[in-house]
Motif scaffolding. Structure first.
Motif, PDB file in Angstrom:
ATOM      1  N   GLN A  94       0.828  -1.203   0.000  1.00 34.13           N
ATOM      2  CA  GLN A  94       0.000   0.000   0.000  1.00 34.13           C
ATOM      3  C   GLN A  94       0.865   1.257   0.000  1.00 34.13           C
ATOM      4  O   GLN A  94       1.048   1.911   1.027  1.00 34.13           O
ATOM      5  CB  GLN A  94      -0.914  -0.005   1.243  1.00 34.13           C
ATOM      6  N   PRO A  95       1.449   1.633  -1.135  1.00 37.08           N
ATOM      7  CA  PRO A  95       2.230   2.866  -1.178  1.00 37.08           C
ATOM      8  C   PRO A  95       1.321   4.093  -1.158  1.00 37.08           C
ATOM      9  O   PRO A  95       0.162   4.027  -1.561  1.00 37.08           O
ATOM     10  CB  PRO A  95       2.967   2.757  -2.514  1.00 37.08           C
ATOM     11  N   GLY A  96       1.855   5.212  -0.689  1.00 39.30           N
ATOM     12  CA  GLY A  96       1.084   6.449  -0.701  1.00 39.30           C
ATOM     13  C   GLY A  96      -0.040   6.451   0.321  1.00 39.30           C
ATOM     14  O   GLY A  96      -0.142   5.586   1.187  1.00 39.30           O
ATOM     15  N   ARG A  97      -0.893   7.438   0.213  1.00 38.79           N
ATOM     16  CA  ARG A  97      -1.999   7.596   1.160  1.00 38.79           C
ATOM     17  C   ARG A  97      -3.166   6.674   0.813  1.00 38.79           C
ATOM     18  O   ARG A  97      -3.308   6.251  -0.332  1.00 38.79           O
ATOM     19  CB  ARG A  97      -2.469   9.058   1.184  1.00 38.79           C
ATOM     20  N   ARG A  98      -4.010   6.409   1.811  1.00 31.76           N
ATOM     21  CA  ARG A  98      -5.175   5.560   1.610  1.00 31.76           C
ATOM     22  C   ARG A  98      -6.443   6.360   1.858  1.00 31.76           C
ATOM     23  O   ARG A  98      -6.548   7.072   2.869  1.00 31.76           O
ATOM     24  CB  ARG A  98      -5.145   4.339   2.549  1.00 31.76           C
ATOM     25  N   PRO A  99      -7.437   6.275   0.964  1.00 27.74           N
ATOM     26  CA  PRO A  99      -8.702   7.004   1.171  1.00 27.74           C
ATOM     27  C   PRO A  99      -9.377   6.550   2.453  1.00 27.74           C
ATOM     28  O   PRO A  99      -9.387   5.360   2.790  1.00 27.74           O
ATOM     29  CB  PRO A  99      -9.532   6.627  -0.069  1.00 27.74           C
ATOM     30  N   ARG A 132      -9.441 -12.764  12.669  1.00 28.15           N
ATOM     31  CA  ARG A 132     -10.155 -13.512  13.711  1.00 28.15           C
ATOM     32  C   ARG A 132     -10.460 -14.943  13.290  1.00 28.15           C
ATOM     33  O   ARG A 132     -10.623 -15.818  14.140  1.00 28.15           O
ATOM     34  CB  ARG A 132     -11.439 -12.766  14.079  1.00 28.15           C
ATOM     35  N   ARG A 133     -10.566 -15.193  11.991  1.00 25.61           N
ATOM     36  CA  ARG A 133     -10.814 -16.576  11.565  1.00 25.61           C
ATOM     37  C   ARG A 133      -9.511 -17.319  11.262  1.00 25.61           C
ATOM     38  O   ARG A 133      -9.530 -18.392  10.651  1.00 25.61           O
ATOM     39  CB  ARG A 133     -11.755 -16.617  10.370  1.00 25.61           C
ATOM     40  N   GLY A 134      -8.385 -16.752  11.692  1.00 26.01           N
ATOM     41  CA  GLY A 134      -7.122 -17.462  11.610  1.00 26.01           C
ATOM     42  C   GLY A 134      -6.248 -17.121  10.432  1.00 26.01           C
ATOM     43  O   GLY A 134      -5.187 -17.741  10.251  1.00 26.01           O
ATOM     44  N   GLY A 135      -6.642 -16.167   9.598  1.00 26.01           N
ATOM     45  CA  GLY A 135      -5.837 -15.789   8.454  1.00 26.01           C
ATOM     46  C   GLY A 135      -4.674 -14.892   8.850  1.00 26.01           C
ATOM     47  O   GLY A 135      -4.609 -14.372   9.963  1.00 26.01           O
ATOM     48  N   ALA A 136      -3.724 -14.716   7.953  1.00 29.85           N
ATOM     49  CA  ALA A 136      -2.560 -13.866   8.184  1.00 29.85           C
ATOM     50  C   ALA A 136      -2.586 -12.697   7.209  1.00 29.85           C
ATOM     51  O   ALA A 136      -3.046 -12.841   6.072  1.00 29.85           O
ATOM     52  CB  ALA A 136      -1.269 -14.660   8.005  1.00 29.85           C
ATOM     53  N   ILE A 137      -2.097 -11.565   7.653  1.00 26.38           N
ATOM     54  CA  ILE A 137      -2.018 -10.371   6.812  1.00 26.38           C
ATOM     55  C   ILE A 137      -0.620  -9.781   6.951  1.00 26.38           C
ATOM     56  O   ILE A 137      -0.134  -9.569   8.064  1.00 26.38           O
ATOM     57  CB  ILE A 137      -3.068  -9.318   7.201  1.00 26.38           C
ATOM     58  N   ARG A 138       0.001  -9.512   5.809  1.00 26.76           N
ATOM     59  CA  ARG A 138       1.269  -8.775   5.793  1.00 26.76           C
ATOM     60  C   ARG A 138       1.079  -7.542   4.922  1.00 26.76           C
ATOM     61  O   ARG A 138       0.607  -7.655   3.779  1.00 26.76           O
ATOM     62  CB  ARG A 138       2.406  -9.645   5.243  1.00 26.76           C
ATOM     63  N   THR A 139       1.417  -6.382   5.480  1.00 29.35           N
ATOM     64  CA  THR A 139       1.170  -5.123   4.783  1.00 29.35           C
ATOM     65  C   THR A 139       2.441  -4.287   4.738  1.00 29.35           C
ATOM     66  O   THR A 139       3.130  -4.142   5.751  1.00 29.35           O
ATOM     67  CB  THR A 139       0.062  -4.311   5.477  1.00 29.35           C
ATOM     68  N   LEU A 140       2.718  -3.736   3.557  1.00 28.39           N
ATOM     69  CA  LEU A 140       3.817  -2.793   3.366  1.00 28.39           C
ATOM     70  C   LEU A 140       3.251  -1.374   3.274  1.00 28.39           C
ATOM     71  O   LEU A 140       2.280  -1.129   2.550  1.00 28.39           O
ATOM     72  CB  LEU A 140       4.576  -3.111   2.074  1.00 28.39           C
ATOM     73  N   TYR A 141       3.859  -0.454   4.008  1.00 28.38           N
ATOM     74  CA  TYR A 141       3.495   0.951   3.938  1.00 28.38           C
ATOM     75  C   TYR A 141       4.733   1.783   3.612  1.00 28.38           C
ATOM     76  O   TYR A 141       5.867   1.356   3.845  1.00 28.38           O
ATOM     77  CB  TYR A 141       2.918   1.442   5.268  1.00 28.38           C
ATOM     78  N   GLN A 142       4.493   2.990   3.127  1.00 26.60           N
ATOM     79  CA  GLN A 142       5.532   3.995   3.018  1.00 26.60           C
ATOM     80  C   GLN A 142       5.375   4.973   4.189  1.00 26.60           C
ATOM     81  O   GLN A 142       4.277   5.121   4.733  1.00 26.60           O
ATOM     82  CB  GLN A 142       5.428   4.748   1.692  1.00 26.60           C
ATOM     83  N   PRO A 143       6.462   5.655   4.586  1.00 20.97           N
ATOM     84  CA  PRO A 143       6.345   6.610   5.706  1.00 20.97           C
ATOM     85  C   PRO A 143       5.274   7.673   5.484  1.00 20.97           C
ATOM     86  O   PRO A 143       4.609   8.089   6.435  1.00 20.97           O
ATOM     87  CB  PRO A 143       7.743   7.231   5.771  1.00 20.97           C
TER      88      PRO A 143
END
Length: 309
Positions: free
Chosen positions: A133-138, A154-165
């Protein structure tokens, strides 16, 4: 007991009762509707000799407990709703889900259509969501993501997220990231450009099709998805872990949030933790800012599911 605030007439009648020593002797000369309203709210108690004024804190605690009980019931109904709608959801998917194109991708135009398709993919996601997720998010997309991402975790899934400063400089994004991290999502920050993408269970990828963000390509081809995953993993390896120390709440604030989620009032929390009500109010204000919650109900919802100490 009614749940709305006292009317001006009811406030004046209550103050009159206090001026009279806390009592209204029969027969009451006040507006019957105002009298009935105060009794219904628990601010006046009927006695054999008329009515007696009740401490507003006592009435407020009772009313707050009733509202929390009602809110908890609504939350439980909300959690049960997806299960109730599951047969209809399956029928909708069978009738409307677009089939992959011959070249292994499908194109969706319009923000509403893109969000709807992504919502369906998140609901179907069973193991892992990769998000660059580069840049700003609406803000509207962020609110939708909060609910859907929490459901996946909550149902056991995994999330990996990349952000910019630059994205985390936005208070709403920083609050969302802190909330997701609190539920087990992995978040890293990359100080360089990278492509925007979402990858669901390493089988479907979503990439923008135009710079204006009003169309997207949903990629199904295994080789192409694998290539996009390799790009994400390369960027993930170069990114640094999210520094949560600046935005993480104080342990006492975390306990207060968990007790709020269980339906306790601010006064009850202060008594249980041995704190002043002013101190509890300060912690709640910081939690609301961190989690971008406008009301205590929203804060309780977003803290719901956390384990109490």
């Amino acid at each position: 007991m009614t749940a709305d605030e006292p009317t001006p007439a009811e406030r004046n009648l209550y103050l009159s009762a206090l001026a009279g020593g806390g009592r209204l002797a029969p027969p009451p000369t006040a507006d019957p509707a105002a009298l009935a309203g105060l009794v219904g709210r628990g601010l006046l108690a009927r006695t054999a000799n008329g009515c007696t004024a009740v401490d507003p804190r006592t009435a407020g605690d009772r009313l707050t407990a009733e509202l929390c009980t009602e809110a908890t019931g609504l939350l439980l109904r909300a959690e049960h709703l997806p299960e109730v709608l599951a047969p209809l959801t399956a029928a909708y998917d069978d009738a409307h889900r677009p089939a992959p194109a011959v070249n292994g991708s499908s194109r969706v135009e319009g923000r509403a259509g893109i969000r709807q398709r992504i919502s369906e993919l998140i609901s179907d996601c069973g193991d892992e969501l990769l998000a660059a997720q580069p840049g700003r998010r609406p803000i509207e997309g962020l609110r939708m993501a909060s609910v859907q991402d929490l459901a996946l975790l909550r149902r056991g899934g995994a999330i990996r997220t990349l952000y910019q400063p630059v994205a985390l400089a936005d208070r709403a994004v920083a609050g969302h990231a802190a909330l997701m991290a609190g539920y087990g999502s992995q978040i890293r920050v990359l100080h360089e450009p990278y492509p925007r993408m979402l990858v669901f269970d390493r089988t479907v990828a979503v990439i923008p099709d135009a710079a204006d963000g009003i169309s997207a390509v949903f990629v199904h081809n295994p080789a192409t998805v694998a290539f996009l995953v390799s790009l994400f993993e390369r960027d993930w390896a170069r990114a640094c872990a999210l520094d949560r120390s600046a935005g993480a709440p104080h342990p006492t604030a975390t306990r207060i949030g968990r007790l709020l989620a269980r339906g306790l009032t601010q006064r009850a929390i202060a008594t249980r933790l041995g704190l002043s009500e002013r101190s509890v109010a300060g912690h709640i204000a910081r939690l609301r800012e961190l989690h971008d919650a406008e009301t205590l109900f929203q804060l309780g919802w977003r803290m719901r599911g956390a384990r109490d100490d």
